[in-house]
Scaffold this motif. Structure first.
Motif, PDB file in Angstrom:
ATOM      1  N   SER A 130      53.378 111.999  81.923  1.00  0.00           N
ATOM      2  CA  SER A 130      53.162 111.188  83.129  1.00  0.00           C
ATOM      3  C   SER A 130      54.237 111.452  84.187  1.00  0.00           C
ATOM      4  O   SER A 130      53.940 111.495  85.385  1.00  0.00           O
ATOM      5  CB  SER A 130      53.138 109.699  82.770  1.00  0.00           C
ATOM      6  OG  SER A 130      51.931 109.389  82.093  1.00  0.00           O
ATOM      7  N   LEU A 134      53.272 112.638  87.861  1.00  0.00           N
ATOM      8  CA  LEU A 134      53.562 111.779  89.023  1.00  0.00           C
ATOM      9  C   LEU A 134      54.653 112.368  89.928  1.00  0.00           C
ATOM     10  O   LEU A 134      55.197 111.660  90.782  1.00  0.00           O
ATOM     11  CB  LEU A 134      53.974 110.389  88.544  1.00  0.00           C
ATOM     12  CG  LEU A 134      52.872 109.571  87.841  1.00  0.00           C
ATOM     13  CD1 LEU A 134      53.419 108.245  87.322  1.00  0.00           C
ATOM     14  CD2 LEU A 134      51.696 109.309  88.777  1.00  0.00           C
ATOM     15  N   THR A 492      44.013 111.360  87.129  1.00  0.00           N
ATOM     16  CA  THR A 492      45.348 110.953  87.580  1.00  0.00           C
ATOM     17  C   THR A 492      45.396 109.505  88.081  1.00  0.00           C
ATOM     18  O   THR A 492      46.440 109.038  88.531  1.00  0.00           O
ATOM     19  CB  THR A 492      45.856 111.873  88.716  1.00  0.00           C
ATOM     20  OG1 THR A 492      44.838 111.945  89.716  1.00  0.00           O
ATOM     21  CG2 THR A 492      46.161 113.263  88.187  1.00  0.00           C
ATOM     22  N   ASP A 799      50.715 106.576  83.035  1.00  0.00           N
ATOM     23  CA  ASP A 799      51.035 106.751  84.466  1.00  0.00           C
ATOM     24  C   ASP A 799      51.453 105.398  85.072  1.00  0.00           C
ATOM     25  O   ASP A 799      52.405 105.316  85.846  1.00  0.00           O
ATOM     26  CB  ASP A 799      49.822 107.289  85.240  1.00  0.00           C
ATOM     27  CG  ASP A 799      49.376 108.663  84.750  1.00  0.00           C
ATOM     28  OD1 ASP A 799      50.165 109.342  84.053  1.00  0.00           O
ATOM     29  OD2 ASP A 799      48.228 109.052  85.054  1.00  0.00           O
TER      30      ASP A 799
END
Ligand code: NBX
Length: 820
Positions: A130, A134, A492, A799
């Motif tokens: 993650s 990100l 995502t 995430d």
């Protein structure tokens, strides 16, 4: 967009060249394993370009970096995951097909890098995925164990451990970085010397043994953003080649010991989950990787920054449980002894750089080291901890004058032991639990005194999992279906899954959803037949419990209930009963005798039940050998029912629960850990909740009053099940399961009989299981439930968890690597 490097013809050419270059063979001559290596080198080539590009971008943008310090990274296989994140999985699959190769077979050649035990190690792996996805700059810091989590074989129903020699063919996704090697020192003594210039004492560590820490880097690819971060794991080597010189110097013994230390330190992962063994080698492992990682982080910082007092502006060390907590004292040591800072300045920096995550309240997991051991192995570090402790006790006295209870309960050093959790809390600026309920229990029970003294440090970060591995890679059929319905943004942004709710009453969609589930059940049935030799019916309910074996997770409750069902079916053959397959997967710590007995019990029950023709195949019990990340992906995708049945208050969060939910399996569980939040998201009507609450359990634990004997005496069906443990029903050796029987009923069982309230929750569990059956019989109702579980799982992406860590604790800067 597919990267140029994955243009099919280029790719095929590169694989052929690699086979030739690496093995002097043609594709036709090469083994599947050799082809796996060749394919991986081709993929690594692309990754290296992005790795360099990321490095460049970081140098230019100078973002704050998080160092995720963890004894464990349960990565699972890299090849398939990297292809997913590079957006190249489909292309490569086709290219391999054109070469006459099956991508699944190639992926199956990769060993699972299993440098972790269970949830804690897998969480670290999801977090790295993650962070890269990100666009945050992050390093994982850990140990390159020669042998990871043992391989489990089942022989005659018993667990047998085999070594996991994951490096034997060479691992293609690692890079040795000898130029970044560091020295780590053990033992010896501290000499105090007056420094007349600075007018203060200097502390000089002498007579130590030195080990060379050599880093190996593994690339961590972000999803479709060209980011490649680094998992840096440390290997140990002797400082100098063993030489007979030292013999002449009379130093022979020391030279041999130093050599031995280097060879043993990274040899093997300790296979305990939620248990502290207290072994000296374990503390050596901890200090080894912590010291090397801190030295590297500070060297990196100093390359481009000249004011060490501003370290916290660019660096944060997140400690994954107390295992790396010696970092606090090691950072102090470096700042004071090597950077020349005074105590107050060093403390100011340290307490702005370190943060701590707690993963358990189980008392046997809390790390405490005997002073004798600690001070002998790490004399200078111990001295620093003593000083931290001295100053902390003064603080306690100031806040609570005359209250010696507080000192007794909160001191870092007490009763001859160094308490690592206390050190982590005192030196960390953040203390977080891993699910809402867990954090509340920390604040109100386990760490109450600390919470009262420093409430501002405490916060919750509910765990999450990466959908790239556990949906996109593990369940391609469902992944494609989801993309078809709502587009690809979920990869995502998992909150997008809520858009699936509109299909909850759409019969066509529900049917598609259940057809995919059925195909995944067929895939698992095939796996089970191939690997375990048991035939299971994909039309039956797949009821699955996969996780480490531990009494608090209550696999025993599950198998006792299977026995109960078996008795019911035998007693009432005419009874309507929907066919069920109970699937287990679990490794027991090698030294945990009772846990290993429970595995044996499951296999003995399986033997009897699976071979009893009189029950017409209504019940099947399967124990999947060697549960690990790679087969987990197949298992989650195929589940109808997710068993999350820990004693309330004991499972800090759980993350398997989230993987089942994402793949459309309703939870059958207690109100424990993240189950509470799962139910909140999906609605109580789409889960099967049972059992005592954490308040009830904690109340019994504190005040007594729980009486399993009463249940045994008043419930004949439960009594029958328990008697079958010792009357030869499942083993001709009637002593075989005596210990399990006694653990539930014997007054001598410590701390009390049935410590995990199995009998207390049994009836409630059986009723919940009945509700599962009723719900499953109603095909449409079940399909809706299953679909809603997927649709409501958005919160549980790692995430989201990582973004919360960034916002509340780490304050990292986003980086740009891919130019648009
Ligand atoms: O960490 C687990 C918890 O039991 C889970 O509830 C939680 O979801 C997960 C992630 O936060 N803890 C865990 O896996 N601990 C260990 O594996 C462990 C390993 C070595 C050790 C102590 C604990 N000495």
């Amino acid at each position: 967009m597919i990267d140029k490097q994955f243009e099919k013809e280029e790719f095929k050419k590169s694989v052929k060249e690699n086979v030739k270059f690496l093995y002097r063979k043609t594709l036709e001559e090469a083994t599947q394993e050799q082809i796996f290596q060749a394919v991986s080198y081709t993929v690594k080539d692309v990754i290296i370009d992005n790795w360099l590009k990321s490095q460049k971008a970081y140098e230019k943008q100078d973002p704050k970096i998080v160092y995720y310090m963890s004894m464990e990274f349960l990565m699972g296989r890299a090849l398939g995951n990297n292809l997913i994140n590079l957006g190249a999985y489909g292309e490569v699959k086709e290219a391999l097909e054109e070469l006459g190769l099956d991508i699944n077979c190639i992926e199956d050649q990769e060993p699972d890098p299993a440098l972790g035990n269970g949830g804690l190690g897998r969480l670290a792996a999801c977090f790295l995925d993650s962070l890269a996805t990100l666009n945050y700059c992050a390093y994982g810091c850990g140990i390159r164990y020669r042998y990871g989590m043992f391989k489990q074989e089942i022989r005659d129903g018993y667990q047998v451990e085999a070594p996991d020699n994951w490096l034997k063919n060479g691992y293609p996704f690692e890079l040795r970085r000898p130029e970044y090697a560091k020295e780590v020192h053990f033992g010896g003594y501290v000499r105090v010397e007056w420094d007349p210039v600075k007018n203060e004492n200097k502390f000089i560590h002498e007579g130590y043994q030195a080990v060379k820490a050599v880093p190996y880097d593994m690339p961590i690819t972000g999803y479709n953003n060209d980011v490649v971060n680094t998992l840096r794991i440390w290997d140990a080597e002797p400082i100098v080649d063993f030489n007979l010189d030292s013999f002449d110097k009379g130093d022979y013994h020391n030279a041999v010991e130093q050599e031995n230390l280097a060879r043993t330190i990274v040899e093997v992962l300790y296979p305990n989950d939620n248990h502290m063994a207290g072994k000296e080698l374990r503390l050596k492992q901890q200090y080894f990787f912590v010291s090397a990682s801190l030295q590297a982080a500070i060297a990196k910082y100093k390359k481009t920054h000249d004011d060490i007092t501003k370290l916290h502006e660019k660096v944060v060390f997140q400690m994954n449980d107390t295992h790396p907590t010696v970092a606090v004292a090691e950072l102090m040591r470096i700042l004071i002894d090597e950077e020349g800072l005074g105590w107050d300045q060093a403390w100011d920096i340290t307490t702005k750089c370190c943060a701590y995550t707690n993963h358990t309240i189980m008392s046997e997991a809390l790390e405490k080291w005997p002073i004798e051991l600690f001070s002998r192995l790490l004399p200078r570090v111990y001295q620093i901890i003593e000083e931290i402790n001295r100053r902390f006790i003064l603080e306690i006295q100031q806040k609570y004058p005359g209250n010696f209870e507080k000192i007794k309960k909160m001191a870092i050093i007490y009763d001859g032991q160094v308490k690592m959790a206390h050190l982590a809390i005192v030196a960390g600026y953040s203390v977080n639990g891993v699910a809402r309920l867990h954090t509340e229990i920390l604040k109100n029970q386990e760490l109450k005194d600390f919470y009262e003294m420093m409430p501002e440090k405490f916060n919750n970060k509910t765990n999450g999992i990466t959908q790239r591995r556990f949906l996109a890679h593990g369940n391609p059929l469902l992944a494609d279906w989801v993309t078809d319905k709502i587009g690809p943004d979920w990869i995502t942004d998992l909150s997008q899954l809520s858009k699936l709710k509109v299909y909850a009453d759409d019969e066509k969609a529900l049917q598609e959803f259940m057809t995919i589930k059925f195909k995944n059940k067929e895939r698992l049935a095939k796996y089970i037949l191939e690997h375990n030799g048991v035939e299971v019916d994909p039309h039956s309910i797949f009821d699955i419990q996969v996780k480490r074996l531990h009494e608090y997770k209550r696999q025993l409750l599950n198998i006792l209930h299977v026995i109960y069902l078996y008795n019911q079916i035998k007693a009432h053959p005419e009874m309507d009963f929907y066919p069920r397959t109970f699937i287990f997967g679990a490794k027991a710590s090698a030294a945990y005798a009772r846990a290993k007995k429970i595995i044996k019990l499951i296999n003995c029950v399986a033997d009897v039940v699976n071979n009893d023709a009189s029950i017409n195949g209504k019940l099947k019990v399967v124990f999947i050998e060697n549960y690990r990340v790679s087969n987990a992906e197949i298992i989650f995708a195929a589940a109808d029912v997710s068993e999350q049945i820990s004693t309330a208050s004991k499972e800090a969060s759980g993350t398997g629960n989230m993987k089942f939910m994402l793949n459309g399996a309703p939870t059958l569980g207690t109100m424990d850990g993240a189950n509470v939040e799962i139910v909140q998201e999906v609605g109580e009507e789409n889960a099967f909740i049972f059992g005592m609450s954490s308040d009830q359990i904690i109340n019994y634990e504190n005040n007594g009053g729980y009486d399993p004997d009463f249940i045994y005496n008043t419930d004949p069906e439960i009594r029958q099940v328990l008697m079958q443990l010792i009357n030869g029903t499942f083993s001709s050796d009637t002593e075989m399961f005596r210990d399990i029987y006694n653990s539930l009923l014997d007054k001598r069982n410590m701390p009390r009989p049935d410590q995990y309230f199995i009998l207390g929750d049994f009836r409630s569990y059986a009723e919940a299981q009945k509700r599962v059956e009723e719900a499953y019989k109603d095909e449409k109702r079940w399909a809706k439930m299953a679909l809603l579980n997927t649709a409501c799982s958005g919160k549980f992406t790692s995430d989201r968890t990582i973004q919360e860590y960034v916002d509340d604790i780490w304050h990292l800067d986003k980086v740009v690597v891919k130019e648009n």
